[in-house]
Design an enzyme around this catalytic site. Structure first.
Site, PDB file in Angstrom:
ATOM      1  N   HIS A   1      -7.868  -4.092  -2.183  1.00 44.48           N
ATOM      2  CA  HIS A   1      -6.558  -3.484  -2.537  1.00 44.48           C
ATOM      3  C   HIS A   1      -6.712  -2.876  -3.925  1.00 44.48           C
ATOM      4  O   HIS A   1      -6.714  -3.595  -4.922  1.00 44.48           O
ATOM      5  CB  HIS A   1      -5.455  -4.542  -2.523  1.00 44.48           C
ATOM      6  CG  HIS A   1      -4.093  -3.989  -2.829  1.00 44.48           C
ATOM      7  ND1 HIS A   1      -2.986  -4.282  -2.042  1.00 44.48           N
ATOM      8  CD2 HIS A   1      -3.627  -3.204  -3.826  1.00 44.48           C
ATOM      9  CE1 HIS A   1      -1.921  -3.674  -2.543  1.00 44.48           C
ATOM     10  NE2 HIS A   1      -2.285  -3.020  -3.636  1.00 44.48           N
TER      11      HIS A   1
ATOM     12  N   HIS B   1      -5.759   0.611  -6.573  1.00 48.48           N
ATOM     13  CA  HIS B   1      -5.092   1.879  -6.895  1.00 48.48           C
ATOM     14  C   HIS B   1      -6.018   2.700  -7.790  1.00 48.48           C
ATOM     15  O   HIS B   1      -6.320   2.277  -8.905  1.00 48.48           O
ATOM     16  CB  HIS B   1      -3.766   1.628  -7.624  1.00 48.48           C
ATOM     17  CG  HIS B   1      -2.789   0.856  -6.796  1.00 48.48           C
ATOM     18  ND1 HIS B   1      -1.877   1.480  -5.963  1.00 48.48           N
ATOM     19  CD2 HIS B   1      -2.594  -0.475  -6.639  1.00 48.48           C
ATOM     20  CE1 HIS B   1      -1.155   0.544  -5.337  1.00 48.48           C
ATOM     21  NE2 HIS B   1      -1.574  -0.644  -5.727  1.00 48.48           N
TER      22      HIS B   1
ATOM     23  N   LYS C   1      -0.809   1.514   5.379  1.00 50.97           N
ATOM     24  CA  LYS C   1      -0.081   0.698   4.401  1.00 50.97           C
ATOM     25  C   LYS C   1       1.425   0.825   4.619  1.00 50.97           C
ATOM     26  O   LYS C   1       1.967   1.928   4.655  1.00 50.97           O
ATOM     27  CB  LYS C   1      -0.437   1.163   2.984  1.00 50.97           C
ATOM     28  CG  LYS C   1       0.273   0.416   1.858  1.00 50.97           C
ATOM     29  CD  LYS C   1      -0.214  -1.010   1.708  1.00 50.97           C
ATOM     30  CE  LYS C   1       0.638  -1.824   0.753  1.00 50.97           C
ATOM     31  NZ  LYS C   1       0.188  -1.821  -0.611  1.00 50.97           N
TER      32      LYS C   1
ATOM     33  N   HIS D   1       3.053  -4.474   2.036  1.00 49.96           N
ATOM     34  CA  HIS D   1       3.671  -4.885   0.757  1.00 49.96           C
ATOM     35  C   HIS D   1       4.871  -5.734   1.137  1.00 49.96           C
ATOM     36  O   HIS D   1       5.901  -5.221   1.567  1.00 49.96           O
ATOM     37  CB  HIS D   1       4.086  -3.674  -0.084  1.00 49.96           C
ATOM     38  CG  HIS D   1       4.656  -4.082  -1.406  1.00 49.96           C
ATOM     39  ND1 HIS D   1       3.996  -3.884  -2.603  1.00 49.96           N
ATOM     40  CD2 HIS D   1       5.803  -4.726  -1.723  1.00 49.96           C
ATOM     41  CE1 HIS D   1       4.719  -4.386  -3.601  1.00 49.96           C
ATOM     42  NE2 HIS D   1       5.831  -4.891  -3.090  1.00 49.96           N
TER      43      HIS D   1
ATOM     44  N   HIS E   1      -1.456  -8.921  -1.675  1.00 41.33           N
ATOM     45  CA  HIS E   1      -1.126  -9.576  -2.943  1.00 41.33           C
ATOM     46  C   HIS E   1      -0.050 -10.666  -2.803  1.00 41.33           C
ATOM     47  O   HIS E   1       1.028 -10.566  -3.373  1.00 41.33           O
ATOM     48  CB  HIS E   1      -0.736  -8.567  -4.032  1.00 41.33           C
ATOM     49  CG  HIS E   1       0.162  -7.433  -3.595  1.00 41.33           C
ATOM     50  ND1 HIS E   1       1.319  -7.631  -2.903  1.00 41.33           N
ATOM     51  CD2 HIS E   1       0.052  -6.099  -3.776  1.00 41.33           C
ATOM     52  CE1 HIS E   1       1.884  -6.453  -2.678  1.00 41.33           C
ATOM     53  NE2 HIS E   1       1.129  -5.516  -3.198  1.00 41.33           N
TER      54      HIS E   1
ATOM     55  N   ASP F   1      -5.498  -5.290  -6.594  1.00 43.52           N
ATOM     56  CA  ASP F   1      -4.265  -4.550  -6.906  1.00 43.52           C
ATOM     57  C   ASP F   1      -4.338  -3.975  -8.321  1.00 43.52           C
ATOM     58  O   ASP F   1      -3.314  -3.793  -8.972  1.00 43.52           O
ATOM     59  CB  ASP F   1      -3.022  -5.436  -6.732  1.00 43.52           C
ATOM     60  CG  ASP F   1      -1.742  -4.619  -6.705  1.00 43.52           C
ATOM     61  OD1 ASP F   1      -1.808  -3.404  -6.452  1.00 43.52           O
ATOM     62  OD2 ASP F   1      -0.672  -5.216  -6.943  1.00 43.52           O
TER      63      ASP F   1
ATOM     64  N   ALA G   1       5.391  -1.159 -13.141  1.00 42.14           N
ATOM     65  CA  ALA G   1       4.741  -2.357 -12.616  1.00 42.14           C
ATOM     66  C   ALA G   1       3.275  -2.081 -12.351  1.00 42.14           C
ATOM     67  O   ALA G   1       2.943  -1.055 -11.753  1.00 42.14           O
ATOM     68  CB  ALA G   1       5.424  -2.789 -11.333  1.00 42.14           C
TER      69      ALA G   1
HETATM   70  C1  NCD Z   1       1.378  -0.833  -7.862  1.00 41.97           C
HETATM   71  C2  NCD Z   1       1.232   0.553  -8.473  1.00 41.97           C
HETATM   72  O1  NCD Z   1       1.383   0.685  -9.696  1.00 41.97           O
HETATM   73  O2  NCD Z   1       0.935   1.496  -7.726  1.00 41.97           O
HETATM   74  N1  NCD Z   1       2.045  -1.677  -8.818  1.00 41.97           N
HETATM   75  C3  NCD Z   1       2.008  -3.021  -8.866  1.00 41.97           C
HETATM   76  O3  NCD Z   1       2.719  -3.607  -9.669  1.00 41.97           O
HETATM   77  N2  NCD Z   1       1.215  -3.713  -8.089  1.00 41.97           N
HETATM   78  C4  NCD Z   1       2.088  -0.748  -6.575  1.00 41.97           C
HETATM   79  C5  NCD Z   1       1.994  -2.004  -5.740  1.00 41.97           C
HETATM   80  O4  NCD Z   1       0.934  -2.358  -5.244  1.00 41.97           O
HETATM   81  O5  NCD Z   1       3.022  -2.672  -5.578  1.00 41.97           O
HETATM   82 ZN    ZN Z   2      -0.937  -2.388  -5.023  1.00 40.33          ZN
END
Ligand code: NCD
Ligand code: ZN
Length: 346
Positions: free
Chosen positions: A14, A16, A100, A137, A175, A248, A264
């Site tokens: 996972h 980003h 997703k 999610h 997560h 994550d 976040a």
């Molecule tokens: C993630 C993001 O910034 O893309 N943020 C997070 O707090 N984990 C999005 C997500 O996975 O919820």
């Molecule tokens: Zn994420």
């Protein structure tokens, strides 16, 4: 006392990576230690179709530093307009490894997510038929539900009904942050897996809020109370096949974190393996680290295990950067709050 460890090169199930200057600036942080990663599709606009995923994969490969060997495993962002045939095509071509599900409004860039779960029924049925996993999610977006309860309520109100209505659907609870999440993951069979992040093994909600508000510890799902962190540590270090690493790692430029309405996301790509070695050593489970980082996830996604290895060596504190400088701004690296003694090398 163990001072050296050989670890099959891990996968991050996972991740980003963003796009443009941020992608270019941070991808090396994951490619340094990880062989593969499940790439989240929550770009603006999101990665919805097979064509979007091809283009994004090419941008990722184009951003890799020379000489790195890293394979992005692409996902599609489920919308109420997603076409089951396009999903099946993306899967059959080998391009896409998961779809997703973001409940609309649950987290960063989730506005195009799902509001009415009946509208995605045909896609989910197609996915069950072809064995393509749904990454979930797991938080409700109902504003009357306390943010600390949103995962547990999601399991009852959304996840369990979806799984009952679509037998055979392979699901990854992304997560997980609660003992309820751990228990529900354990209640499923081979079709149910769960990722656990690095930071949720380290922080509880006090770290975010006690003694001042700490935006770099704010992520979604938000860290819960200590009993939940303990449940996550027990699950991650248990060796059970259903639990695997998904960091994550979610970079945001510092000004968007250190803000009156901060984004976040915790950025853990850089130091994740050193942190995990510390956690597994504390839990007396160093012999199960490889299952969590490198075997269980690959097995769930039916991928061959990586054939290259890393070395972990315990010694003096490793000097990781506090921030990664990118052309999209500086990104603060997650601070575990203790010295990291496990160094990672090829
Ligand atoms: C993630 C993001 O910034 O893309 N943020 C997070 O707090 N984990 C999005 C997500 O996975 O919820
Ligand atoms: Zn994420």
């Amino acid at each position: 006392m163990t001072q050296h460890l050989t670890l099959r090169r891990p996968d991050d199930m996972h991740l980003h990576l963003r796009d443009g200057a941020m992608l270019k600036g941070i991808i090396g942080e994951s490619a340094r230690h990880f062989a593969r990663a499940i790439i989240m599709p929550n770009l603006v606009p999101p990665v919805v179709t097979a064509n979007d995923a091809v283009a994004y994969r090419d941008r990722i490969l184009g951003a890799l530093p020379d000489g790195t060997d890293f394979q992005p495993l692409m996902t599609l962002y489920l919308t109420e307009a997603t076409d089951p045939a396009d999903v099946a095509f993306a899967h059959a071509s080998g391009l896409v490894k998961a779809v997703k599900l973001y409940p609309a409004g649950a987290t960063t860039n989730s506005a195009s997510g799902v509001r009415d779960f009946d509208k995605v029924r045909a896609v989910l049925e197609k996915m069950a038929e072809i064995g393509l996993p749904l990454c979930v999610h797991g938080e409700v977006t109902d504003p009357t539900i306390d943010i600390f309860d949103r995962e547990a309520v999601f399991i009852d109100r959304v996840l369990d009904p979806i799984r009952r209505a679509t037998p055979g659907l392979r699901v990854v609870m992304e997560h997980i942050t609660t003992s309820e999440g751990v228990a529900y993951a354990r209640s499923g069979g081979d079709n149910l897996g769960a990722t656990i992040t690095t930071h949720h093994l380290i922080i509880n909600r006090n770290h975010i809020l006690a003694g001042g508000i700490r935006p770099h510890y704010y992520c979604l799902p938000v860290a819960k109370r200590e009993t939940h962190r303990q449940a996550l540590r027990q699950a991650a270090t248990s060796g059970e096949a259903r639990f695997f690493l998904g960091t994550d790692s979610a970079p945001h430029p510092d000004p968007l974190k250190e803000n009156a309405c901060g984004c976040a996301g915790c950025f853990t790509a850089t130091n994740t393996l050193s942190i995990l070695a510390h956690v597994f050593e504390e839990e007396g489970a160093l012999d199960r680290l490889e299952a969590f980082t490198s075997c269980n996830g690959a097995d769930f996604y039916r991928l061959p295990p990586n054939q290259t290895f890393l070395k972990l060596t315990k010694g003096d504190a490793v000097a990781y950067p506090n921030k990664i400088q990118t052309d999209a701004g500086a990104v603060t690296v997650f601070d575990p709050g203790f010295p990291l003694l496990w160094a990672v090398s090829d």
